[in-house]
Design a protein around this motif. Structure first.
Motif, PDB file in Angstrom:
ATOM      1  N   ASN A  43       2.826  78.584  53.471  1.00  0.00           N
ATOM      2  CA  ASN A  43       1.632  79.345  54.378  1.00  0.00           C
ATOM      3  C   ASN A  43       0.509  79.972  53.513  1.00  0.00           C
ATOM      4  O   ASN A  43       0.122  81.029  53.827  1.00  0.00           O
ATOM      5  CB  ASN A  43       2.534  80.629  55.223  1.00  0.00           C
ATOM      6  N   LYS A 100      19.479  86.778  52.465  1.00  0.00           N
ATOM      7  CA  LYS A 100      19.232  88.182  53.141  1.00  0.00           C
ATOM      8  C   LYS A 100      19.731  89.281  52.325  1.00  0.00           C
ATOM      9  O   LYS A 100      19.122  90.475  52.313  1.00  0.00           O
ATOM     10  CB  LYS A 100      19.843  87.994  54.529  1.00  0.00           C
ATOM     11  N   PRO A 102      11.941  85.320  55.190  1.00  0.00           N
ATOM     12  CA  PRO A 102      10.397  84.796  55.057  1.00  0.00           C
ATOM     13  C   PRO A 102      10.459  83.636  54.068  1.00  0.00           C
ATOM     14  O   PRO A 102      11.255  83.368  53.449  1.00  0.00           O
ATOM     15  CB  PRO A 102       9.897  86.275  53.914  1.00  0.00           C
ATOM     16  N   SER A 150       9.527  82.221  51.308  1.00  0.00           N
ATOM     17  CA  SER A 150       9.338  82.809  50.096  1.00  0.00           C
ATOM     18  C   SER A 150      10.164  81.953  48.982  1.00  0.00           C
ATOM     19  O   SER A 150      11.167  81.343  49.124  1.00  0.00           O
ATOM     20  CB  SER A 150       9.711  84.409  50.027  1.00  0.00           C
ATOM     21  N   THR A 165       6.170  75.927  59.178  1.00  0.00           N
ATOM     22  CA  THR A 165       5.778  76.560  57.908  1.00  0.00           C
ATOM     23  C   THR A 165       4.923  75.677  56.930  1.00  0.00           C
ATOM     24  O   THR A 165       5.711  74.601  56.614  1.00  0.00           O
ATOM     25  CB  THR A 165       6.608  77.286  57.065  1.00  0.00           C
ATOM     26  N   LYS A 201      17.090  82.802  63.707  1.00  0.00           N
ATOM     27  CA  LYS A 201      15.370  83.020  64.189  1.00  0.00           C
ATOM     28  C   LYS A 201      14.514  82.530  62.868  1.00  0.00           C
ATOM     29  O   LYS A 201      14.923  82.871  61.707  1.00  0.00           O
ATOM     30  CB  LYS A 201      15.008  84.246  64.737  1.00  0.00           C
ATOM     31  N   GLU A 202      13.338  82.190  63.337  1.00  0.00           N
ATOM     32  CA  GLU A 202      12.276  81.736  62.224  1.00  0.00           C
ATOM     33  C   GLU A 202      11.858  82.824  61.131  1.00  0.00           C
ATOM     34  O   GLU A 202      11.662  82.519  60.029  1.00  0.00           O
ATOM     35  CB  GLU A 202      11.056  81.009  62.652  1.00  0.00           C
ATOM     36  N   ASP A 203      12.146  84.229  61.902  1.00  0.00           N
ATOM     37  CA  ASP A 203      11.565  85.246  61.053  1.00  0.00           C
ATOM     38  C   ASP A 203      12.918  85.977  60.159  1.00  0.00           C
ATOM     39  O   ASP A 203      12.956  86.927  59.574  1.00  0.00           O
ATOM     40  CB  ASP A 203      11.003  86.217  61.555  1.00  0.00           C
ATOM     41  N   TRP A 213      14.031  73.760  59.229  1.00  0.00           N
ATOM     42  CA  TRP A 213      14.249  74.553  58.078  1.00  0.00           C
ATOM     43  C   TRP A 213      14.447  73.547  56.748  1.00  0.00           C
ATOM     44  O   TRP A 213      14.994  72.599  56.901  1.00  0.00           O
ATOM     45  CB  TRP A 213      15.683  75.397  58.253  1.00  0.00           C
ATOM     46  N   PRO A 221      11.061  78.183  56.488  1.00  0.00           N
ATOM     47  CA  PRO A 221      11.239  78.224  57.914  1.00  0.00           C
ATOM     48  C   PRO A 221      10.464  77.013  58.844  1.00  0.00           C
ATOM     49  O   PRO A 221       9.683  76.524  58.361  1.00  0.00           O
ATOM     50  CB  PRO A 221      10.473  79.567  58.647  1.00  0.00           C
TER      51      PRO A 221
END
Length: 161
Positions: free
Chosen positions: A44, A137, A91, A93, A62, A86-88, A29, A59
């Motif tokens: 990405n 988040k 996002p 961003s 990426t 987790k990677e998701d 990360w 993440p």
């Protein structure tokens, strides 16, 4: 319970113009906080325009690149490994720090912990990184809630008129 987060690097540096980092990938990360200046961050294949007090969370695995448009940018960069998120979970961003600058304050606290290396400093750093993730988040959930509320108001208006 202590978060399982391991800091790999931390830097705060001025970035001169022209400044460009070619597209690359890390296995960990990364958070890049833009204290000053303007530029772009490619995540990405999607281009984000940064300005002061914005940050990207990248993440693992990426593809990302960065370019400064102004001189005198100051960036804080932090890389870490974790199985905590987790990677998701978030996002790849660009995010905006709140007016009180909680993310910047946490990053400054991390820097101070690294410099002082006091008792339990690695634990404190892990909690600070975890808090950055959770605050980010929460900001995403708030935006979704605000949008949902506006959509409901519009639907109610349409239904009533």
């Amino acid at each position: 319970m202590e978060p399982n987060i391991h800091l790999q690097y931390f830097s705060q540096r001025p970035v001169g113009f022209p400044y460009r980092v070619q597209n690359h990938i890390h296995q960990m990360w990364e958070i890049v906080y833009y204290k000053t200046g303007k530029g772009s961050s490619l995540l990405n294949g999607k281009n984000f325009q940064y300005q002061p007090n914005t940050y990207v969370i990248i993440p693992p695995r990426t593809a990302h690149a960065e370019e400064a448009y102004t001189d005198g940018n100051i960036n804080i960069c932090l890389g870490f490994e974790t199985e905590e998120f987790k990677e998701d979970f978030l996002p790849a961003s660009l995010f905006t720090d709140a007016d009180e600058r909680p993310i910047l304050n946490l990053l400054n606290n991390i820097e101070n912990e690294i410099k002082n290396s006091g008792l339990y400093y690695q634990n404190i750093i892990a909690f600070a990184v975890s808090e950055i993730f959770l605050l980010t988040k929460r900001s995403l959930k708030k935006k979704k809630t605000d949008t949902d509320a506006r959509v409901s108001m519009i639907r109610e208006y349409i239904d009533n008129y």
